[in-house]
Write a protein that holds these residues in place. Structure first.
Motif, PDB file in Angstrom:
ATOM      1  N   VAL A  85       3.013 -17.058  17.400  1.00 42.21           N
ATOM      2  CA  VAL A  85       3.509 -18.386  17.055  1.00 42.21           C
ATOM      3  C   VAL A  85       2.662 -19.422  17.751  1.00 42.21           C
ATOM      4  O   VAL A  85       2.271 -19.258  19.047  1.00 42.21           O
ATOM      5  CB  VAL A  85       4.865 -18.623  17.636  1.00 42.21           C
ATOM      6  N   ASP A  86       2.309 -20.654  17.010  1.00 42.78           N
ATOM      7  CA  ASP A  86       1.401 -21.524  17.761  1.00 42.78           C
ATOM      8  C   ASP A  86       1.841 -22.748  17.353  1.00 42.78           C
ATOM      9  O   ASP A  86       1.450 -22.855  15.887  1.00 42.78           O
ATOM     10  CB  ASP A  86       0.090 -21.158  17.642  1.00 42.78           C
ATOM     11  N   ILE A  87       1.526 -23.974  18.087  1.00 41.99           N
ATOM     12  CA  ILE A  87       2.098 -25.241  17.347  1.00 41.99           C
ATOM     13  C   ILE A  87       0.723 -25.643  16.551  1.00 41.99           C
ATOM     14  O   ILE A  87       1.038 -26.730  15.642  1.00 41.99           O
ATOM     15  CB  ILE A  87       2.397 -26.104  18.443  1.00 41.99           C
ATOM     16  N   GLU A  88      -0.315 -25.080  16.960  1.00 42.20           N
ATOM     17  CA  GLU A  88      -1.581 -25.687  16.170  1.00 42.20           C
ATOM     18  C   GLU A  88      -2.151 -24.662  14.922  1.00 42.20           C
ATOM     19  O   GLU A  88      -2.510 -23.620  15.375  1.00 42.20           O
ATOM     20  CB  GLU A  88      -2.801 -25.830  17.144  1.00 42.20           C
ATOM     21  N   ALA A  89      -1.948 -25.038  13.896  1.00 38.34           N
ATOM     22  CA  ALA A  89      -2.478 -24.215  12.801  1.00 38.34           C
ATOM     23  C   ALA A  89      -3.971 -24.036  12.812  1.00 38.34           C
ATOM     24  O   ALA A  89      -4.311 -22.903  12.450  1.00 38.34           O
ATOM     25  CB  ALA A  89      -2.142 -24.890  11.269  1.00 38.34           C
ATOM     26  N   ASP A  90      -4.720 -24.998  13.261  1.00 39.14           N
ATOM     27  CA  ASP A  90      -6.214 -24.757  13.448  1.00 39.14           C
ATOM     28  C   ASP A  90      -6.456 -23.462  14.373  1.00 39.14           C
ATOM     29  O   ASP A  90      -7.615 -22.824  13.994  1.00 39.14           O
ATOM     30  CB  ASP A  90      -6.745 -25.888  14.116  1.00 39.14           C
ATOM     31  N   HIS A  91      -5.849 -23.324  15.294  1.00 37.79           N
ATOM     32  CA  HIS A  91      -5.873 -22.168  16.089  1.00 37.79           C
ATOM     33  C   HIS A  91      -5.646 -20.831  15.425  1.00 37.79           C
ATOM     34  O   HIS A  91      -6.521 -19.751  15.538  1.00 37.79           O
ATOM     35  CB  HIS A  91      -4.935 -22.098  17.486  1.00 37.79           C
ATOM     36  N   GLN A  92      -4.500 -20.856  14.547  1.00 38.72           N
ATOM     37  CA  GLN A  92      -4.226 -19.721  14.035  1.00 38.72           C
ATOM     38  C   GLN A  92      -5.210 -19.333  12.790  1.00 38.72           C
ATOM     39  O   GLN A  92      -5.299 -17.987  12.501  1.00 38.72           O
ATOM     40  CB  GLN A  92      -2.848 -19.723  13.519  1.00 38.72           C
TER      41      GLN A  92
END
Length: 211
Positions: A85-92
């Motif tokens: 889970v991460d709030i930033e889609a770019d990270h994923q």
């Protein structure tokens, strides 16, 4: 009384397990994203924990560039599934590329973009072998609460940045993030259903098994 290891020994221990090319690339990619991945010693500890647990179901709070995810996959069972889970889609998107680069099929990971405290309550109680926390430090106490709920008996909670650049041990440091990390550590230490150990790996890795 034995003296503490010298800095050279700490550095030797951190780099004792070689980092894969994919992990090194993911670590390099973290800079442009503005994230700080788990250190090499912490990453090898995650691999060790996942391996000992024969982990098949893992939750990661804070995807980052995929460094910790790669470390977890390296120790997980061949059919294990990582929910990250991460709030930033770019990270994923960067992490996804890292996972695919080492041949991890898409059915083995769920990348959920969103605020962790909105996502985690939707995950099943007692269904996970390992929960790794490395996200918004102010929310660490809430992450710990959710993590304990998600773990099965015998599962392991792992919390990165538990020493917060040597600041957690300073009682005069009352920065919001430091206070939150300190509170999270206290929650783990006081929870009778957990057996913890604080490892001086990288920036500190708190590990606790759920009894």
């Amino acid at each position: 009384m034995k003296s503490a290891p010298k800095p050279a020994s700490w550095a030797y221990a951190e780099d004792f397990v070689a980092e894969s090319e994919a992990a090194a690339e993911a670590r390099a990619a973290s800079g442009p994203l503005g994230v700080t991945p788990i250190g090499r010693g912490g990453a090898s500890t995650l691999t060790f924990l996942a391996s000992v647990l024969h982990a098949k179901a893992v939750v990661e709070i804070g995807t980052g560039s995929g460094v910790s995810g790669l470390a977890l996959f390296a120790g997980m069972a061949p059919d294990g599934i990582l929910t990250s889970v991460d709030i930033e889609a770019d990270h994923q998107r960067v992490a996804r590329k890292a996972f695919l680069s080492v041949g991890i099929p898409t059915q083995r990971f769920r990348l959920i973009a969103g605020a962790a405290l909105n996502v985690l309550p939707r995950l099943s109680d007692g269904a996970y072998d390992l929960v790794f926390i490395d996200a918004d430090k102010v929310e660490y106490p809430a992450y710990v609460e959710q993590g304990v709920r998600l773990l099965r008996a015998g599962g392991v909670l792992a919390v990165d940045n538990a020493l917060r650049s040597d600041r957690v041990a300073d009682p005069n440091d009352e920065d919001d993030e430091v206070l939150a990390v300190r509170d999270a550590l206290g929650m783990v230490s006081d929870d009778e259903q957990l057996r913890p150990v604080l490892l001086p790996v990288g920036d500190g890795l708190l590990v606790a098994v759920k009894l």
